[in-house]
Design a protein around this motif. Sequence first.
Motif, PDB file in Angstrom:
ATOM      1  N   GLN A   1       4.618  21.336   8.167  1.00  7.83           N
ATOM      2  CA  GLN A   1       4.660  19.865   7.802  1.00  7.83           C
ATOM      3  C   GLN A   1       5.307  19.200   7.223  1.00  7.83           C
ATOM      4  O   GLN A   1       5.457  19.609   6.902  1.00  7.83           O
ATOM      5  CB  GLN A   1       3.114  19.861   7.694  1.00  7.83           C
ATOM      6  CG  GLN A   1       2.093  19.726   6.345  1.00  7.83           C
ATOM      7  CD  GLN A   1       1.129  20.052   5.957  1.00  7.83           C
ATOM      8  OE1 GLN A   1       0.139  21.025   6.632  1.00  7.83           O
ATOM      9  NE2 GLN A   1       0.971  19.466   4.754  1.00  7.83           N
ATOM     10  N   SER A   2       4.738  18.117   7.743  1.00  7.19           N
ATOM     11  CA  SER A   2       5.820  16.480   7.375  1.00  7.19           C
ATOM     12  C   SER A   2       4.975  16.205   6.446  1.00  7.19           C
ATOM     13  O   SER A   2       4.174  16.400   5.968  1.00  7.19           O
ATOM     14  CB  SER A   2       6.528  15.980   8.079  1.00  7.19           C
ATOM     15  OG  SER A   2       7.275  14.851   7.292  1.00  7.19           O
ATOM     16  N   ALA A   3       5.379  14.808   5.687  1.00  2.96           N
ATOM     17  CA  ALA A   3       5.017  13.584   4.758  1.00  2.96           C
ATOM     18  C   ALA A   3       3.666  13.530   5.307  1.00  2.96           C
ATOM     19  O   ALA A   3       3.445  12.820   6.340  1.00  2.96           O
ATOM     20  CB  ALA A   3       5.941  12.445   4.084  1.00  2.96           C
TER      21      ALA A   3
ATOM     22  N   LEU B   1      15.372  10.889   5.550  1.00  2.00           N
ATOM     23  CA  LEU B   1      14.757  10.526   4.495  1.00  2.00           C
ATOM     24  C   LEU B   1      14.684  11.625   3.574  1.00  2.00           C
ATOM     25  O   LEU B   1      14.293  11.923   2.738  1.00  2.00           O
ATOM     26  CB  LEU B   1      13.013   9.576   4.497  1.00  2.00           C
ATOM     27  CG  LEU B   1      13.140   8.583   2.845  1.00  2.00           C
ATOM     28  CD1 LEU B   1      14.500   8.063   3.225  1.00  2.00           C
ATOM     29  CD2 LEU B   1      12.444   7.323   4.031  1.00  2.00           C
ATOM     30  N   ARG B   2      13.767  12.197   4.090  1.00  2.00           N
ATOM     31  CA  ARG B   2      13.605  13.784   3.586  1.00  2.00           C
ATOM     32  C   ARG B   2      14.455  14.766   3.046  1.00  2.00           C
ATOM     33  O   ARG B   2      15.270  14.841   1.547  1.00  2.00           O
ATOM     34  CB  ARG B   2      12.743  14.578   4.686  1.00  2.00           C
ATOM     35  CG  ARG B   2      12.381  15.529   4.175  1.00  2.00           C
ATOM     36  CD  ARG B   2      11.117  16.461   4.870  1.00  2.00           C
ATOM     37  NE  ARG B   2      10.637  17.802   4.765  1.00  2.00           N
ATOM     38  CZ  ARG B   2      10.086  18.083   5.617  1.00  2.00           C
ATOM     39  NH1 ARG B   2       9.312  17.231   6.718  1.00  2.00           N
ATOM     40  NH2 ARG B   2       9.917  19.293   5.921  1.00  2.00           N
ATOM     41  N   ASP B   3      16.038  14.448   4.028  1.00  2.00           N
ATOM     42  CA  ASP B   3      17.358  15.438   3.311  1.00  2.00           C
ATOM     43  C   ASP B   3      17.809  15.169   2.849  1.00  2.00           C
ATOM     44  O   ASP B   3      17.889  14.950   1.304  1.00  2.00           O
ATOM     45  CB  ASP B   3      18.687  14.860   4.455  1.00  2.00           C
ATOM     46  CG  ASP B   3      17.976  16.046   5.805  1.00  2.00           C
ATOM     47  OD1 ASP B   3      17.188  16.716   5.228  1.00  2.00           O
ATOM     48  OD2 ASP B   3      18.424  16.043   6.103  1.00  2.00           O
ATOM     49  N   ALA B   4      17.487  13.352   2.442  1.00  2.00           N
ATOM     50  CA  ALA B   4      18.046  12.070   0.912  1.00  2.00           C
ATOM     51  C   ALA B   4      17.458  12.702  -0.117  1.00  2.00           C
ATOM     52  O   ALA B   4      17.407  13.136  -1.544  1.00  2.00           O
ATOM     53  CB  ALA B   4      17.558  10.924   1.540  1.00  2.00           C
TER      54      ALA B   4
ATOM     55  N   SER C   1       0.736  -1.384   0.319  1.00  2.00           N
ATOM     56  CA  SER C   1      -0.280  -0.119  -0.470  1.00  2.00           C
ATOM     57  C   SER C   1       1.210   1.780  -0.061  1.00  2.00           C
ATOM     58  O   SER C   1       2.269   1.362  -0.940  1.00  2.00           O
ATOM     59  CB  SER C   1      -1.176  -0.059   1.334  1.00  2.00           C
ATOM     60  OG  SER C   1      -1.834   1.027   1.138  1.00  2.00           O
ATOM     61  N   ALA C   2      -0.024   2.423   0.263  1.00  2.00           N
ATOM     62  CA  ALA C   2       1.128   3.641   0.764  1.00  2.00           C
ATOM     63  C   ALA C   2       2.108   3.505   1.390  1.00  2.00           C
ATOM     64  O   ALA C   2       1.941   3.204   2.535  1.00  2.00           O
ATOM     65  CB  ALA C   2       0.234   4.636   0.816  1.00  2.00           C
ATOM     66  N   ASP C   3       2.988   3.967   0.670  1.00  2.00           N
ATOM     67  CA  ASP C   3       4.428   3.597   1.816  1.00  2.00           C
ATOM     68  C   ASP C   3       5.213   4.772   2.088  1.00  2.00           C
ATOM     69  O   ASP C   3       5.221   6.106   1.365  1.00  2.00           O
ATOM     70  CB  ASP C   3       5.875   3.499   1.173  1.00  2.00           C
ATOM     71  CG  ASP C   3       6.385   2.920   1.890  1.00  2.00           C
ATOM     72  OD1 ASP C   3       7.012   2.777   3.170  1.00  2.00           O
ATOM     73  OD2 ASP C   3       8.023   1.989   0.643  1.00  2.00           O
ATOM     74  N   ILE C   4       4.971   5.600   3.540  1.00  2.00           N
ATOM     75  CA  ILE C   4       5.494   6.113   3.767  1.00  2.00           C
ATOM     76  C   ILE C   4       6.444   6.835   3.736  1.00  2.00           C
ATOM     77  O   ILE C   4       6.690   7.858   4.042  1.00  2.00           O
ATOM     78  CB  ILE C   4       4.966   6.626   6.160  1.00  2.00           C
ATOM     79  CG1 ILE C   4       4.681   7.888   6.691  1.00  2.00           C
ATOM     80  CG2 ILE C   4       5.837   5.341   6.312  1.00  2.00           C
ATOM     81  CD1 ILE C   4       4.245   8.331   6.161  1.00  2.00           C
ATOM     82  N   HIS C   5       6.985   5.256   3.379  1.00  2.00           N
ATOM     83  CA  HIS C   5       8.336   6.350   2.940  1.00  2.00           C
ATOM     84  C   HIS C   5       8.791   6.699   2.047  1.00  2.00           C
ATOM     85  O   HIS C   5       9.454   8.119   1.533  1.00  2.00           O
ATOM     86  CB  HIS C   5       9.732   5.082   3.869  1.00  2.00           C
ATOM     87  CG  HIS C   5       9.882   3.688   4.856  1.00  2.00           C
ATOM     88  ND1 HIS C   5       8.401   2.886   5.380  1.00  2.00           N
ATOM     89  CD2 HIS C   5      10.211   4.210   6.423  1.00  2.00           C
ATOM     90  CE1 HIS C   5       8.723   2.750   6.310  1.00  2.00           C
ATOM     91  NE2 HIS C   5       9.310   3.571   7.049  1.00  2.00           N
TER      92      HIS C   5
ATOM     93  N   ASP D   1      13.551   9.508   9.997  1.00  2.00           N
ATOM     94  CA  ASP D   1      12.570  10.501  10.753  1.00  2.00           C
ATOM     95  C   ASP D   1      11.072  10.859  10.425  1.00  2.00           C
ATOM     96  O   ASP D   1      11.553  11.996   9.281  1.00  2.00           O
ATOM     97  CB  ASP D   1      14.323  11.461   9.900  1.00  2.00           C
ATOM     98  CG  ASP D   1      13.526  13.300  10.981  1.00  2.00           C
ATOM     99  OD1 ASP D   1      12.560  12.645  12.008  1.00  2.00           O
ATOM    100  OD2 ASP D   1      14.242  13.916  10.582  1.00  2.00           O
ATOM    101  N   LEU D   2      10.180  10.151  10.343  1.00  2.00           N
ATOM    102  CA  LEU D   2       9.057  10.113   9.731  1.00  2.00           C
ATOM    103  C   LEU D   2       8.588  11.527  10.703  1.00  2.00           C
ATOM    104  O   LEU D   2       8.133  10.993  12.297  1.00  2.00           O
ATOM    105  CB  LEU D   2       8.107   8.703  10.396  1.00  2.00           C
ATOM    106  CG  LEU D   2       8.955   7.810   9.056  1.00  2.00           C
ATOM    107  CD1 LEU D   2       8.099   6.367   9.224  1.00  2.00           C
ATOM    108  CD2 LEU D   2       9.711   8.507   7.463  1.00  2.00           C
ATOM    109  N   MET D   3       7.431  12.835  10.981  1.00  2.00           N
ATOM    110  CA  MET D   3       7.232  12.914  11.461  1.00  2.00           C
ATOM    111  C   MET D   3       5.704  12.621  12.102  1.00  2.00           C
ATOM    112  O   MET D   3       5.533  12.591  13.127  1.00  2.00           O
ATOM    113  CB  MET D   3       6.535  13.950  10.985  1.00  2.00           C
ATOM    114  CG  MET D   3       7.538  15.262  10.103  1.00  2.00           C
ATOM    115  SD  MET D   3       8.594  15.612  11.643  1.00  2.00           S
ATOM    116  CE  MET D   3      10.833  15.827  10.770  1.00  2.00           C
ATOM    117  N   LEU D   4       5.455  12.127  11.222  1.00  2.00           N
ATOM    118  CA  LEU D   4       4.671  10.412  11.751  1.00  2.00           C
ATOM    119  C   LEU D   4       4.590   9.981  13.073  1.00  2.00           C
ATOM    120  O   LEU D   4       3.396   9.569  14.012  1.00  2.00           O
ATOM    121  CB  LEU D   4       4.410   9.882  10.881  1.00  2.00           C
ATOM    122  CG  LEU D   4       2.588   8.881  10.769  1.00  2.00           C
ATOM    123  CD1 LEU D   4       2.022   9.594  10.278  1.00  2.00           C
ATOM    124  CD2 LEU D   4       2.509   7.645  10.027  1.00  2.00           C
TER     125      LEU D   4
END
Lengths: 354, 354
Positions: free
Chosen positions: B84-86, A311-314, A85-89, A291-294
């Motif tokens: 806000q993030s992903a 991951l966001r920096d990447a 499914s939707a991948d948060i990564h 580093d998921l904000m979630l």
Amino acid sequence: MGDSAHGTENLRVVNLKQLSELLGLSQTTISRALNGYPEVNAQTRLRVLKAVQETGYRPNRAARRLATGKAGSIGLIMPIASEQSADIHFAEFQRGLADECLAHEFHFVIMPSQPDEEEQAIRGLVSSGSVDAYYLAYMRERDSRIAMAKSLPTPFIVHGRSLGLAEDYPYVDVDNERAFREATEFLLDLGHRRFALINGPADLDFAIRRRMGIEQALATRGLTLEDHAVSNTLMTDASGYRQMARILDSDVRPTAVLCASTVLALGAVRAISQAGKVLGRDISLIAHDDDLMLLKPENFIVPLTTTGSSLRDAGRRIAERLIAAVADPDAPALLGELWTADLIVRASTGPAPT
Amino acid sequence: MGDSAHGTENLRVVNLKQLSELLGLSQTTISRALNGYPEVNAQTRLRVLKAVQETGYRPNRAARRLATGKAGSIGLIMPIASEQSADIHFAEFQRGLADECLAHEFHFVIMPSQPDEEEQAIRGLVSSGSVDAYYLAYMRERDSRIAMAKSLPTPFIVHGRSLGLAEDYPYVDVDNERAFREATEFLLDLGHRRFALINGPADLDFAIRRRMGIEQALATRGLTLEDHAVSNTLMTDASGYRQMARILDSDVRPTAVLCASTVLALGAVRAISQAGKVLGRDISLIAHDDDLMLLKPENFIVPLTTTGSSLRDAGRRIAERLIAAVADPDAPALLGELWTADLIVRASTGPAPT
DNA sequence: TCTTTCCCTCAAAGCGCTTTGAAAGCCTTT
DNA sequence: AAAGGCTTTCAAAGCGCTTTGAGGGAAAGA
């Protein structure tokens, strides 16, 4: 329905020709005025800019693409395995991409694709000229996409790497091997001897390297990571739960568990507490944190020790390099970039129970 | 470096002209052969198809766009508030979109945008001809984007609705009002009298409607939902925790809490168990479940009672309608579509404590 | 006054495709 | 054998932009 509150009440989307007729200028002059060429009278430029404001004119992107060869967009393949499914990564990464794209007026084009049709999808995106550059992710061992990408004239960057292939392609990767090696050493120093790994899909490069990292650290103490102590699943809460439950159920229960994502850890932690065990005392756990904000590791009931890398920096960095490559195709191609993940010790790790 | 394992070893990206010279056919004939026109000899078509296979030819999308006016892509604005993030909800929706796009050889173009520049971003996407259709989401009350979208010639669909505006625009929405009304009624029937709501951002339409739903149900019993019992935050685990902690701390503690997402519920549940309360006994909770694979309500330690509606299905449906509108611009425009969320009772709700 | 120079503007070509309208080739029919 | 009707192919125009090479006008120098 009432008049719009906005000055622009134009149904028609204007084009350059109409604008030139409106202004009594040639299309050339307008184009030059808008693209910042010096040989345009300052007055004229102002007139043009004003007219653009009023009409809401935007150059047609397809036409510009055709004329210049530049589309102003980068491409990515969205993996669509039907079971997953939707991948948060993926989303978190995309967010970084977006940050950078916004700053450069790029947009990105997403082509969904079944895993076995990814090469086709890339070919489609590239040879149809939809994108100026693209990125490749979810690398597998000896991934054939890299050779293909190199044979194509469009710039690309790999997110991750591919084991078994010479590293002569541009990439941005986290040193997963080292991260998990160091995490394991840390646990070994705490006295742990029986390890388990809740890993991502077995065919993915990052999963392989993480396992390798653990094995390397164990090897220095004459230990091994048995196959049955490793599980490969999707990165969901439910999988984490299931795998940890299995681990807790095993004959010789491991005391230290490494986990490929905080999402997996979420389920894993639940299994632990449901089994009446205390995290950080009865069992130690280190998760990799993208580093998921979630989902912040420090917010777990027992804050999680992690190996962390954004991951966001990447995403941001990859967009940056991609956009640079588009802007100046002749720039010397820099290749690999290996980021170090930080081991952050919190409360989910403790001395091995005696 | 070794030779490629694949038949296609073409560095150059071929175009129609080259292909026509290769085959000794006119560009017209090839174009017709590929686009399924009947007036092409079957033999000739086969020859063309074979050559396309071998050369890896793909029509240039920009050129096709210019010639036909169709880009084969739908657009979306990705909201990028810096704090806000992903957003996993955005990702899950995107996944549905992707499913449908894949089936129709569409791709989608994402334009990131700051919240206050969304109108600009849409204008850019549309008037530059980058997309054939687009969707609007994260609607606010009396959202000005709708009027703007209607003034533009490009098809669009709103995901959600906008309170205070006539519903004369195409949309797909879940009946949030009803969902939360019914959830509240269910809790009322269990004897609960003090309610709290952990909601999404206050300016978003869905958040407003959910609150309205609760208020309606309460009103029938002469109850009200006080302002201090409502919190509006981002949809993260950490926010859920913080808000629930606040609720548990209040003087007259609510016994029933509604939660706008399972992600918020995650943190909320943690706060509850940390406070030594038992979910479903000391406090009841109903969360809205967008059917995130990441996080299933039935997998919580105490399985969550939810109002459920698949975000992915919504994405799929919106892509479907959008693509249909592109394929046949003259088709009668169907407007609103209101989906019903299902109340699924699990273990997080129980009789009000006496 | 005439030429030279510089500044500004323009017409036209071309990017790679689709599509219109015409033509060529091959059978039938008269 | 000529006329008519299909089937199949083609040349050319046009989508909206950028860019090349050239031209016109004004200011400066001879």
